[in-house]
Motif scaffolding. Structure first.
Motif, short mmCIF file in Angstrom:
data_model
loop_
_atom_site.label_atom_id
_atom_site.label_comp_id
_atom_site.label_asym_id
_atom_site.label_seq_id
_atom_site.Cartn_x
_atom_site.Cartn_y
_atom_site.Cartn_z
N LEU A 1 -104.17 -20.94 27.08
CA LEU A 1 -102.76 -20.79 27.40
C LEU A 1 -102.33 -21.86 28.41
N LEU B 1 -101.96 -25.13 26.56
CA LEU B 1 -100.76 -25.16 25.72
C LEU B 1 -99.50 -25.33 26.56
N LEU B 2 -99.42 -24.66 27.68
CA LEU B 2 -98.25 -24.80 28.55
C LEU B 2 -98.16 -26.21 29.12
N LEU C 1 -95.13 -24.27 20.43
CA LEU C 1 -94.40 -23.01 20.60
C LEU C 1 -94.91 -21.94 19.63
N ARG D 1 -97.94 -21.72 18.48
CA ARG D 1 -99.23 -21.26 19.00
C ARG D 1 -99.04 -20.36 20.23
N LEU D 2 -98.05 -20.69 21.05
CA LEU D 2 -97.78 -19.85 22.22
C LEU D 2 -97.26 -18.47 21.84
N SER D 3 -96.58 -18.39 20.69
CA SER D 3 -96.01 -17.11 20.27
C SER D 3 -97.09 -16.09 19.90
N PHE E 1 -99.50 -15.29 21.81
CA PHE E 1 -99.91 -14.60 23.03
C PHE E 1 -98.95 -13.45 23.34
N PHE F 1 -98.87 -14.25 30.07
CA PHE F 1 -98.13 -15.28 30.78
C PHE F 1 -97.99 -14.99 32.27
#
Length: 118
Positions: free
Chosen positions: A5, A8-9, A47, A49-51, A53, A58
């Motif tokens: 995470l 990715l951020l 985004l 890939r982040l979705s 989580f 976060f």
């Protein structure tokens, strides 16, 4: 903290910074538009890939998320300003003739590239 995470951020921040530079440069030179489109696609992939989580994942990234939000807003404003600038250029080049109604008065019409039928 989740390392994937975090990575990715960080990647999203990099893409947003790159997008900001390219939005500005694309107004000066059209050669940057293709690179801008590529960066936008890469940002969409991040985004996506982040979705995957959950919201709880976060936690602990509040500062990074605020920075991402700020960068996103800046980029949105820059893109909107570019669109408005381009619309004004088209408006000054392709000034529409006045339209009259049956009584002979000039009709009010919406000006702008986005309000025209193409």
């Amino acid at each position: 903290m989740n390392k994937e995470l975090q990575k990715l951020l960080d990647s999203l921040v990099e893409k947003l910074e790159e997008e900001k530079k390219l939005i500005i440069l694309s107004l000066k030179d059209s050669q940057y538009i293709e690179k801008l489109n590529q960066v936008i696609e890469e940002k969409r992939e991040i985004l996506s890939r982040l979705s995957r989580f959950e919201a709880k994942d976060f936690e602990g990234f509040k500062e990074k998320l605020e920075h991402i939000k700020t960068l996103s807003q800046i980029n949105l404003n820059l893109a909107a300003n570019n669109a408005q600038f381009i619309e004004e250029i088209f408006s000054s080049i392709f000034d529409e003739p006045k339209k009259y109604d049956q009584s002979g008065t000039v009709q009010q019409h919406q000006k702008g590239l986005f309000n025209k039928k193409i």
